[in-house]
Design a protein around this motif. Structure first.
Motif, PDB file in Angstrom:
ATOM      1  N   UNK A 145       0.851  -1.252   0.053  1.00  0.00           N
ATOM      2  CA  UNK A 145      -0.043  -0.066   0.026  1.00  0.00           C
ATOM      3  C   UNK A 145       0.815   1.327  -0.066  1.00  0.00           C
ATOM      4  N   UNK A 146       2.040   1.310   0.693  1.00  0.00           N
ATOM      5  CA  UNK A 146       2.907   2.472   0.800  1.00  0.00           C
ATOM      6  C   UNK A 146       3.550   2.814  -0.780  1.00  0.00           C
ATOM      7  N   UNK A 147       3.887   1.676  -1.547  1.00  0.00           N
ATOM      8  CA  UNK A 147       4.163   1.994  -2.808  1.00  0.00           C
ATOM      9  C   UNK A 147       3.123   2.424  -3.676  1.00  0.00           C
ATOM     10  N   UNK A 148       2.022   1.857  -3.759  1.00  0.00           N
ATOM     11  CA  UNK A 148       0.960   2.254  -4.213  1.00  0.00           C
ATOM     12  C   UNK A 148       0.159   3.721  -3.948  1.00  0.00           C
ATOM     13  N   UNK A 149       0.418   4.162  -3.079  1.00  0.00           N
ATOM     14  CA  UNK A 149       0.096   5.489  -2.539  1.00  0.00           C
ATOM     15  C   UNK A 149      -1.209   5.256  -2.023  1.00  0.00           C
ATOM     16  N   UNK A 150      -1.509   4.447  -1.486  1.00  0.00           N
ATOM     17  CA  UNK A 150      -2.937   4.222  -0.772  1.00  0.00           C
ATOM     18  C   UNK A 150      -2.953   5.082   0.696  1.00  0.00           C
ATOM     19  N   UNK A 151      -4.217   5.781   0.799  1.00  0.00           N
ATOM     20  CA  UNK A 151      -4.313   6.601   2.108  1.00  0.00           C
ATOM     21  C   UNK A 151      -4.257   5.619   3.186  1.00  0.00           C
ATOM     22  N   UNK A 152      -3.653   6.200   4.222  1.00  0.00           N
ATOM     23  CA  UNK A 152      -3.529   5.480   5.748  1.00  0.00           C
ATOM     24  C   UNK A 152      -2.496   4.262   5.368  1.00  0.00           C
ATOM     25  N   UNK A 153      -1.701   4.284   4.469  1.00  0.00           N
ATOM     26  CA  UNK A 153      -0.643   3.151   4.240  1.00  0.00           C
ATOM     27  C   UNK A 153       0.365   3.135   5.290  1.00  0.00           C
ATOM     28  N   UNK A 154       0.693   4.531   5.757  1.00  0.00           N
ATOM     29  CA  UNK A 154       1.908   4.524   6.788  1.00  0.00           C
ATOM     30  C   UNK A 154       1.043   4.119   8.059  1.00  0.00           C
TER      31      UNK A 154
END
Length: 496
Positions: free
Chosen positions: A356-365
């Motif tokens: 998700x971090x690489x995909x730029x998903x919100x709340x990934x962090x």
């Protein structure tokens, strides 16, 4: 130029120090009763930019690459060490846990994540998918050397070795559903069967090819055989992944086939991959420890949310998955309780949390930090109490003994002979007989017998006992006949 040279030397020095610290921590982990992977993660966190500041690392793509590479090595080594005769009996429950169990865990955790993290339903399912599978690296490391009943240990190992593809499939699928506004759910069903089916087929095909190639090729150096076998593991993953199928499943299937076949330089291949798998674990968990920032992780918000989700996963979601996935499969209540508690989370959820971090998903962090906390609590609480729970529930078997490999097992160069190892069990036809009474094939000689860590010199009146480890010199033309005689056609127990 001097600066560049200094940076290279500094990197090599740091690598050496991290490996040394990683190896030493395994000794402390045994004494402290804490899984070694926890200490590897702590090493990364302490040396990271939020700790001592020795290494600055925040590259999620690089961490993902290193994590996937390490998982290939770990799964390959785990498959090599797994005896098919043991796994065969638990194939059905293991596959059920690896598929239905992961789906049920994902769904249950999704509900908790939706409420606790205050995210959308799709994001809740994404979090559930990330932590939905047990971790092969964690399970293999914690169970190694434990005297837990063989059936339970085999179930956990087979489940953890085969459920990563399901978790990865669910994670990637949910990410696609989040990113695409009008994504369709139906194509995902076809994708699932493609990934699993083709992964199984390619794993079997390349596993057979690896066995054929290793036994037929005549290399000048014995040290090249382990490298050759490892190359097939990497080839299996990449070839499978390139056609859109599950590379991790293919690697585990290929390793099972290779590990349960007659192999030239078998011990060299096994020992090399065992050491390399340890190095991969140290590298992977240290890198993942570097990727997290303690100042972000150990905040009140992350701690309470992570604890609630950990408790829910351990005490509710995992038991639901285990009890539902093993209905009418012959497991007692105590065994199901143990399987529920032994569902360790480890590197795979952390690696999946980078997607998700690489995909730029919100709340990934947020997801990454909470997943990391869940893994820490799972390994620390469950990993350190597995053997204790097994004893309390009466699920331990005879203490496992490692074969003392003080005698190097070799294929004797280009000569037409090999030294092999065979562990005698109660069902072995020769148990209870003297060497004089055993009609060995032509060109067979018992070189040594290891009995309870003692060396027994073979003589004509020596009686073969249960648990003996025999070192046998055999002509290659007689190896098949010897194996058939010792195992009644089975490869169980024979190390070639």
């Amino acid at each position: 130029m001097l600066t560049s040279s200094f940076n290279i030397d500094y990197f090599i020095l740091l690598s050496a120090m991290l490996l040394i610290v990683g190896v030493v921590t395994t000794k402390f982990s045994t004494r402290l009763g804490v899984p070694a992977l926890i200490l590897f993660i702590l090493v990364g966190m302490i040396t990271g930019s939020d700790g001592l500041g020795i290494i600055s690392f925040d590259n999620a793509k690089m961490a993902q690459l290193i994590g996937v590479f390490a998982l290939i090595i770990i799964l390959f080594e785990g498959g090599l060490q797994t005896k098919w005769a043991t796994v065969k009996a638990v194939t059905k429950p293991s596959l059920s846990l690896a598929t239905i169990g992961v789906i049920l865990t994902t769904g249950a955790v999704a509900v908790a994540a939706k409420l606790i993290l205050d995210v959308t339903w799709l994001e809740g399912f994404l979090f559930g998918a990330i932590v939905g599978s047990t971790d092969a690296a964690a399970v293999f490391a914690v169970l190694k050397g434990q005297n837990i009943k063989a059936r339970l240990g085999a179930t956990l190992e087979a489940e953890s070795g085969s459920n990563d593809p399901m978790a990865m499939f669910l994670t990637i699928s949910v990410i696609e559903l989040i990113l695409v506004d009008e994504a369709s759910y139906l194509p995902l069903i076809g994708t699932f069967f493609w990934q699993m089916g083709i992964g199984l087929v390619i794993g079997l095909a390349l596993g057979k090819l690896a066995v054929f190639a290793i036994n037929r090729i005549n290399l000048d150096s014995s040290g090249l055989y382990p490298v050759f076998a490892l190359a097939f593991a990497l080839l299996t993953y990449s070839a499978t992944a390139l056609v859109g199928a599950s590379g991790l499943l293919a690697v585990y299937i290929a390793a099972l086939l290779v590990g349960n076949s007659d192999l030239t330089y078998r011990q060299s291949i096994f020992r090399f991959n065992e050491g390399f798998a340890w190095m991969a674990q140290i590298m992977m968990f240290t890198i993942l420890g570097l990727l997290v920032f303690p100042t972000q992780l150990f905040t009140f918000d992350i701690i309470w949310k992570g604890l609630l989700l950990s408790i829910f996963l351990i005490l509710i979601a995992r038991p639901i998955a285990v009890f539902a996935s093993t209905i009418n499969m012959g497991y007692s209540l105590k065994e199901k309780v143990f399987l529920s508690w032994a569902g360790l989370r480890g590197a795979v959820p952390i690696v999946l949390a980078t997607f998700p971090m690489i995909a730029g998903i919100e709340n990934s962090q947020l997801f990454f930090n909470v997943v990391f906390f869940v893994v820490l609590t799972s390994c620390l609480i469950q990993g350190s109490t597995i053997s204790i729970l097994a004893e309390k529930l009466g699920l331990t078997g005879p203490k496992k003994s490692e074969a003392p490999h003080t005698l190097e097992l070799v294929s004797i160069g280009k000569a037409n002979a090999e030294i092999i190892e065979f562990e005698v069990s109660k069902t072995t036809p020769i148990v209870g007989k003297t060497l004089n009474d055993i009609q060995f094939p032509e060109d067979v000689l018992i070189n040594a017998i290891i009995r309870s860590s003692d060396l027994v010199t073979p003589q004509g009146n020596t009686i073969i006992e249960d648990g003996d480890i025999l070192y046998i010199l055999v002509a290659k033309k007689s190896k098949r006949e010897l194996k058939d005689m010792l195992n009644n056609g089975s490869v169980a127990g024979m190390t070639l």
